[in-house]
Motif scaffolding. Structure first.
Motif, PDB file in Angstrom:
ATOM      1  N   ASN A   1      -2.313  -4.589   0.673  1.00 24.22           N
ATOM      2  CA  ASN A   1      -3.688  -4.082   0.577  1.00 24.22           C
ATOM      3  C   ASN A   1      -3.830  -3.088  -0.565  1.00 24.22           C
ATOM      4  N   PHE A   2      -2.838  -2.229  -0.703  1.00 26.64           N
ATOM      5  CA  PHE A   2      -2.881  -1.233  -1.767  1.00 26.64           C
ATOM      6  C   PHE A   2      -2.883  -1.903  -3.141  1.00 26.64           C
ATOM      7  N   ILE A   3      -1.993  -2.876  -3.342  1.00 22.67           N
ATOM      8  CA  ILE A   3      -1.903  -3.558  -4.637  1.00 22.67           C
ATOM      9  C   ILE A   3      -3.235  -4.197  -4.997  1.00 22.67           C
ATOM     10  N   ARG A   4      -3.864  -4.836  -4.044  1.00 22.70           N
ATOM     11  CA  ARG A   4      -5.140  -5.496  -4.317  1.00 22.70           C
ATOM     12  C   ARG A   4      -6.225  -4.494  -4.692  1.00 22.70           C
ATOM     13  N   SER A   5      -6.171  -3.313  -4.072  1.00 22.98           N
ATOM     14  CA  SER A   5      -7.203  -2.303  -4.342  1.00 22.98           C
ATOM     15  C   SER A   5      -7.119  -1.768  -5.760  1.00 22.98           C
ATOM     16  N   VAL A   6      -5.913  -1.435  -6.218  1.00 22.96           N
ATOM     17  CA  VAL A   6      -5.781  -0.772  -7.522  1.00 22.96           C
ATOM     18  C   VAL A   6      -5.718  -1.739  -8.690  1.00 22.96           C
ATOM     19  N   SER A   7      -5.357  -2.989  -8.426  1.00 23.27           N
ATOM     20  CA  SER A   7      -5.067  -3.921  -9.519  1.00 23.27           C
ATOM     21  C   SER A   7      -6.294  -4.625 -10.084  1.00 23.27           C
ATOM     22  N   GLY A   8      -7.413  -4.587  -9.362  1.00 19.91           N
ATOM     23  CA  GLY A   8      -8.599  -5.319  -9.791  1.00 19.91           C
ATOM     24  C   GLY A   8      -8.897  -6.524  -8.925  1.00 19.91           C
TER      25      GLY A   8
ATOM     26  N   ALA B   1       2.234   7.973  14.469  1.00 19.42           N
ATOM     27  CA  ALA B   1       2.028   6.652  13.873  1.00 19.42           C
ATOM     28  C   ALA B   1       1.150   6.807  12.642  1.00 19.42           C
ATOM     29  N   GLY B   2       1.346   5.951  11.657  1.00 22.67           N
ATOM     30  CA  GLY B   2       0.544   6.025  10.444  1.00 22.67           C
ATOM     31  C   GLY B   2       1.128   5.138   9.369  1.00 22.67           C
ATOM     32  N   VAL B   3       0.779   5.417   8.127  1.00 23.01           N
ATOM     33  CA  VAL B   3       1.290   4.640   6.999  1.00 23.01           C
ATOM     34  C   VAL B   3       2.809   4.773   6.951  1.00 23.01           C
ATOM     35  N   ASP B   4       3.472   3.637   6.816  1.00 27.03           N
ATOM     36  CA  ASP B   4       4.926   3.649   6.686  1.00 27.03           C
ATOM     37  C   ASP B   4       5.299   4.345   5.376  1.00 27.03           C
ATOM     38  N   PRO B   5       6.127   5.381   5.416  1.00 25.60           N
ATOM     39  CA  PRO B   5       6.508   6.060   4.170  1.00 25.60           C
ATOM     40  C   PRO B   5       7.092   5.117   3.126  1.00 25.60           C
ATOM     41  N   ARG B   6       7.727   4.033   3.576  1.00 22.67           N
ATOM     42  CA  ARG B   6       8.273   3.058   2.621  1.00 22.67           C
ATOM     43  C   ARG B   6       7.149   2.381   1.829  1.00 22.67           C
ATOM     44  N   ASP B   7       5.991   2.188   2.474  1.00 23.94           N
ATOM     45  CA  ASP B   7       4.865   1.584   1.767  1.00 23.94           C
ATOM     46  C   ASP B   7       4.300   2.534   0.717  1.00 23.94           C
ATOM     47  N   LEU B   8       4.252   3.832   1.024  1.00 23.22           N
ATOM     48  CA  LEU B   8       3.798   4.798   0.024  1.00 23.22           C
ATOM     49  C   LEU B   8       4.766   4.825  -1.154  1.00 23.22           C
TER      50      LEU B   8
ATOM     51  N   ILE C   1     -11.253   4.707  -1.598  1.00 22.81           N
ATOM     52  CA  ILE C   1     -10.773   3.456  -1.016  1.00 22.81           C
ATOM     53  C   ILE C   1      -9.555   3.755  -0.150  1.00 22.81           C
ATOM     54  N   ASP C   2      -9.539   3.213   1.050  1.00 24.42           N
ATOM     55  CA  ASP C   2      -8.437   3.456   1.966  1.00 24.42           C
ATOM     56  C   ASP C   2      -7.141   2.840   1.441  1.00 24.42           C
ATOM     57  N   PHE C   3      -6.040   3.517   1.674  1.00 24.12           N
ATOM     58  CA  PHE C   3      -4.730   3.018   1.245  1.00 24.12           C
ATOM     59  C   PHE C   3      -4.473   1.616   1.777  1.00 24.12           C
ATOM     60  N   GLY C   4      -4.942   1.353   2.971  1.00 25.50           N
ATOM     61  CA  GLY C   4      -4.769   0.023   3.547  1.00 25.50           C
ATOM     62  C   GLY C   4      -3.647  -0.026   4.562  1.00 25.50           C
ATOM     63  N   ALA C   5      -3.569  -1.153   5.246  1.00 23.30           N
ATOM     64  CA  ALA C   5      -2.604  -1.299   6.328  1.00 23.30           C
ATOM     65  C   ALA C   5      -1.181  -1.491   5.823  1.00 23.30           C
ATOM     66  N   ASP C   6      -1.040  -1.984   4.600  1.00 23.02           N
ATOM     67  CA  ASP C   6       0.304  -2.231   4.087  1.00 23.02           C
ATOM     68  C   ASP C   6       0.280  -2.244   2.561  1.00 23.02           C
ATOM     69  N   HIS C   7       1.433  -2.530   1.978  1.00 24.35           N
ATOM     70  CA  HIS C   7       1.586  -2.486   0.524  1.00 24.35           C
ATOM     71  C   HIS C   7       0.686  -3.505  -0.172  1.00 24.35           C
TER      72      HIS C   7
ATOM     73  N   LEU D   1       3.883   3.851  -5.147  1.00 20.48           N
ATOM     74  CA  LEU D   1       4.102   4.718  -6.301  1.00 20.48           C
ATOM     75  C   LEU D   1       5.054   4.059  -7.305  1.00 20.48           C
ATOM     76  N   GLN D   2       6.043   3.328  -6.808  1.00 22.87           N
ATOM     77  CA  GLN D   2       6.934   2.578  -7.710  1.00 22.87           C
ATOM     78  C   GLN D   2       6.143   1.541  -8.493  1.00 22.87           C
ATOM     79  N   PHE D   3       5.224   0.857  -7.811  1.00 25.45           N
ATOM     80  CA  PHE D   3       4.386  -0.137  -8.481  1.00 25.45           C
ATOM     81  C   PHE D   3       3.544   0.506  -9.574  1.00 25.45           C
ATOM     82  N   LEU D   4       2.893   1.602  -9.263  1.00 29.29           N
ATOM     83  CA  LEU D   4       2.030   2.262 -10.246  1.00 29.29           C
ATOM     84  C   LEU D   4       2.832   2.727 -11.459  1.00 29.29           C
ATOM     85  N   ARG D   5       3.997   3.268 -11.235  1.00 36.42           N
ATOM     86  CA  ARG D   5       4.820   3.724 -12.359  1.00 36.42           C
ATOM     87  C   ARG D   5       5.331   2.547 -13.187  1.00 36.42           C
TER      88      ARG D   5
END
Length: 376
Positions: free
Chosen positions: A326-333, A45-52, A318-324, A56-60
């Motif tokens: 959380n990640f967006i909020r962390s990197v976006s400001g 169990a862990g981060v869903d690979p689809r969320d990773l 910063i932790d990747f977070g539970a889902d996509h 990465l698609q978002f960052l690019r």
């Protein structure tokens, strides 16, 4: 009201809605930490690979600089140009899923990442202590366990409705607060009380990557840094073990990896609790660029990195977070905006209560933070 708050919260995870917050990331770098990637075939169990992949698609698509951890440290030290809004990925421990699931996804997006390896684990000398605890709680048939730890008896009831995973986490937290030798003895007592025989080698779901996996990951653009030999909380070890855990793990990595990075990762990694000046001095003497922590979650900045001689050895992640979202909020400001609001409120002190009507039974209304729930 709750539906409106949820709608606004969801909106703050949409790329175009987060763009106004990006100015908050000037001069700030997000260092992401991840652990396990879900692999149902191995029972992981862990981060869903689809969320990773979505991250990465978002960052690019939003043109965030995705850089190596070494590039971050050299920029913070003033040895390379600044990298506003940059994101760097790290993964801890060296579990098999990081090689078989995470590494191919990072390679697909031409994204660098750094894996911090527990070298004794990769050498096959041990399996991670928290995995052993989890295994005991999952496999025991006993309904009550009585375990001595640091002179205290802990009675754990497995039939009181509490989830076993939650009870295991509670036991792990106690383990982190006692000397290393006592922690290992307590885990042995736990297994004995649970009548569970721990295999000599970890089961498939807890398996490490191999050194061949390390070199294959390096060919995909992944770099490796040391994360001790056996993953003790270094502050709970004596001087000799603390030094040995750092020196030997670095030596093993240098012997097996093609280009290890001289950046360390503390086990558990809480500032002021899990490591201290002793570990910083060892890393400085060995010529490390610095080290990363796990808490508190915050961003890396030039000012913070250069604020003291020990600052490069306690760089936050910063932790990747539970889902996509959380990640967006962390990197976006968005998360940084929330942190700024919280600091401003803390500096100003508690606000006067807002009286919207007569209080019931003499109770006073608590001040409301209108932004807090939007960032959850």
């Amino acid at each position: 009201m709750s539906n409106v708050v949820k709608w606004l919260s969801d909106l703050l995870a949409v790329p175009w809605a987060t763009r106004p917050f990006t100015r908050m990331m000037r001069g700030h770098v997000t260092i992401i930490v991840m652990h396990r990637l879900a692999d149902p075939g191995r029972g992981i169990a862990g981060v869903d690979p689809r969320d990773l992949r979505r991250a990465l698609q978002f960052l690019r698509s939003e043109r965030y600089p995705i850089v190596s951890l070494e590039r971050v440290f050299r920029s913070l030290a003033g040895e390379a140009p600044p990298i506003d809004r940059a994101v760097a990925f790290t993964l801890d421990d060296g579990t098999i899923d990081q090689a078989t699931v995470a590494a191919p996804i990072f390679a697909e997006f031409d994204c660098p990442a750094t894996i911090f390896a527990v070298t004794g684990y990769l050498d096959g000398e041990l399996w991670c202590w928290w995995h052993r605890v989890e295994y005991v709680f999952e496999t025991t048939r006993r309904r009550e366990l009585s375990v001595m730890m640091a002179g205290l008896r802990h009675v754990i009831r497995l039939d009181d409705g509490a989830e076993r995973a939650q009870l295991a986490r509670s036991f792990m937290e106690r383990c982190k607060r006692v000397p290393e030798a006592e922690k290992l003895r307590a885990i042995e007592r736990l297994a004995a009380a649970a009548e569970v025989e721990l295999p000599a080698r970890p089961p498939a779901r807890y398996a490490p990557m191999s050194w061949d996996d390390v070199r294959a990951c390096e060919a995909r653009g992944i770099t490796f840094g040391p994360h001790t030999v056996s993953h003790p909380v270094l502050a709970r070890t004596n001087d000799a073990q603390s030094e040995r855990e750092i020196i030997v793990s670095w030596a093993r990595l240098c012997a097996e990896a093609r280009r290890p990075v001289p950046i360390f990762c503390y086990p558990n990694g809480h500032v002021g609790r899990d490591f201290g000046p002793r570990e910083c001095a060892t890393l400085r003497r060995l010529g490390f660029l610095g080290a990363v922590t796990n808490a508190p979650c915050d961003y890396a900045t030039v000012g913070g990195f250069q604020s003291s001689p020990d600052a490069p050895f306690s760089v936050p992640r910063i932790d990747f977070g539970a889902d996509h979202r959380n990640f967006i909020r962390s990197v976006s400001g968005v998360l940084r905006t929330k942190q700024a609001i919280q600091r401003r409120v803390a500096q100003q002190g508690p606000a006067a209560p807002r009286h919207l009507g007569p209080a019931l039974d003499g109770a006073q209304e608590e001040p409301v933070d209108p932004c807090a729930s939007l960032f959850e």
